[in-house]
Write a protein that holds these residues in place. Structure first.
Motif, short mmCIF file in Angstrom:
data_model
loop_
_atom_site.label_atom_id
_atom_site.label_comp_id
_atom_site.label_asym_id
_atom_site.label_seq_id
_atom_site.Cartn_x
_atom_site.Cartn_y
_atom_site.Cartn_z
N GLU A 77 30.67 42.34 -70.67
CA GLU A 77 29.49 43.07 -70.22
C GLU A 77 28.67 43.54 -71.40
OE1 GLU A 77 30.19 47.50 -69.13
OE2 GLU A 77 31.92 46.44 -68.31
N VAL A 79 26.96 45.89 -73.98
CA VAL A 79 27.28 47.18 -74.59
C VAL A 79 25.97 47.89 -74.91
CG1 VAL A 79 28.46 48.37 -76.48
CG2 VAL A 79 29.43 46.26 -75.54
N GLU A 82 24.23 53.72 -73.58
CA GLU A 82 24.86 54.50 -72.50
C GLU A 82 26.35 54.21 -72.42
OE1 GLU A 82 22.14 52.68 -72.19
OE2 GLU A 82 20.59 54.21 -71.86
N ARG A 83 26.71 52.94 -72.58
CA ARG A 83 28.14 52.57 -72.52
C ARG A 83 28.90 53.13 -73.71
NH1 ARG A 83 32.23 52.73 -71.67
NH2 ARG A 83 33.76 51.38 -70.67
N ARG A 117 35.35 57.42 -64.42
CA ARG A 117 35.38 57.85 -65.81
C ARG A 117 35.83 59.30 -65.85
NH1 ARG A 117 32.99 53.60 -68.00
NH2 ARG A 117 31.36 52.51 -66.85
#
Length: 323
Positions: A77, A79, A82-83, A117
């Motif tokens: 995915e 990066v 935000e990640r 999370r």
């Protein structure tokens, strides 16, 4: 005057393997913006030549661990900054999980996967999946509505429910509905926009539009729930702090057979008239300990938006709870 001791600097040198220029570019971001963000947040210096990295600073080991984690992520995915922020938040709170556990606790939606999370989000998902009625209470940016919508989409795709019903009280936050243009549906649409946005992100605009046309997905103001019995549905009441105690009771007694309900809100941000008790504050005391009902309480540490949002929430919490 004594000088405060500072943590000694350390240095870490390592290679990120297998060598893959595309993954490295994804990891570093445009103009190395992801590396600059790591440097700023961890107060380290990062030097790179190809897939070889040198990290200097008191938190160099933490920076290396984060870079390795993000490099693994870069395989599947994008990066984004935000990640990177989310990876740092999880590491700071000591809430990282093995990859296998992350997959088991994730949510599958048509346009990808979503995972919890932090401990509170994981508890929240567990409650939604195992209880008929779940309350998510806490500040903005903690994922209460987003995760509830994701669970609803997952349940619909798995044929566990026949429809999704998204509900919000149309309470004016300093404005008047009568001054908004259009018919009633157009007047309440702005209040429901956050849930539309989550649906579009998870399912795509065309699919959501088809489901709304077929009434598989219904988005409605709370007043439209009176007198209904909602069977085989996944029902989400968002912004529940803006319900009265009577409206909350009315909503909760709409839950029918085969249905699951999630109620979200922030008791510190009510837009009700002065002196009117929030139905969310009231129901917390009424239903605590009732079998089949679960509560998850989020706080500033659970905020997954921009770091500034977390600091804003913390500032307000400290102001309202002076030591």
């Amino acid at each position: 005057m004594p000088v405060a001791a500072t943590a000694p600097e350390s240095q870490r040198e390592f290679d990120l393997e297998p060598s893959d220029n595309a993954r490295l570019a994804n990891l570093c971001g445009p103009l190395d913006e992801n590396l600059r963000l790591l440097e700023s947040r961890l107060d380290v210096r990062i030097r790179r030549r190809g897939d070889s990295f040198r990290v200097i600073g008191a938190r160099a080991e933490s920076a290396e661990d984060t870079l390795r984690e993000l490099f693994d992520l870069a395989k599947s995915e994008e990066v984004t900054p935000e990640r990177v922020h989310l990876a740092l938040r999880e590491r700071e709170s000591g809430q990282t999980l093995p990859e296998t556990d992350q997959r088991e606790q994730g949510i599958r939606v048509p346009r990808g996967g979503i995972r919890a999370r932090g401990n509170h989000q994981r508890d929240y998902l567990t409650h939604i999946r195992t209880r008929d009625l779940t309350f998510g209470v806490g500040p903005a940016g903690t994922g209460k509505t987003y995760l509830a919508v994701a669970c609803a989409v997952e349940a619909l795709q798995a044929d566990k429910v026949r429809r999704i019903i998204l509900v919000r009280p149309a309470v004016e936050a300093g404005e008047r509905l009568g001054f908004l243009p259009g018919d009633l549906t157009q007047k309440v649409d702005p209040y429901l926009r956050p849930m539309y946005d989550a649906l579009y992100e998870m399912m795509g605009f065309d699919r959501v539009s088809r489901f709304i046309e077929r009434n598989v997905i219904e988005v409605a103001p709370l007043a439209f729930m009176r007198g209904r019995s909602l069977n085989d549905s996944f029902i989400i009441l968002d912004e529940a702090q803006n319900t009265t105690a009577e409206q909350m009771k009315m909503f909760l007694t709409r839950i029918g057979f085969g249905s699951k309900a999630v109620v979200t809100g922030d008791v510190t941000q009510t837009d009700l008239p002065a002196g009117k008790q929030s139905g969310l504050s009231h129901v917390i005391h009424v239903l605590r300990g009732v079998e089949g009902v679960a509560f998850t309480f989020f706080d500033a540490q659970d905020v997954v938006r921009h770091p500034l949002v977390q600091r804003i929430v913390q500032a307000y919490e400290s102001r309202s709870n002076p030591s």
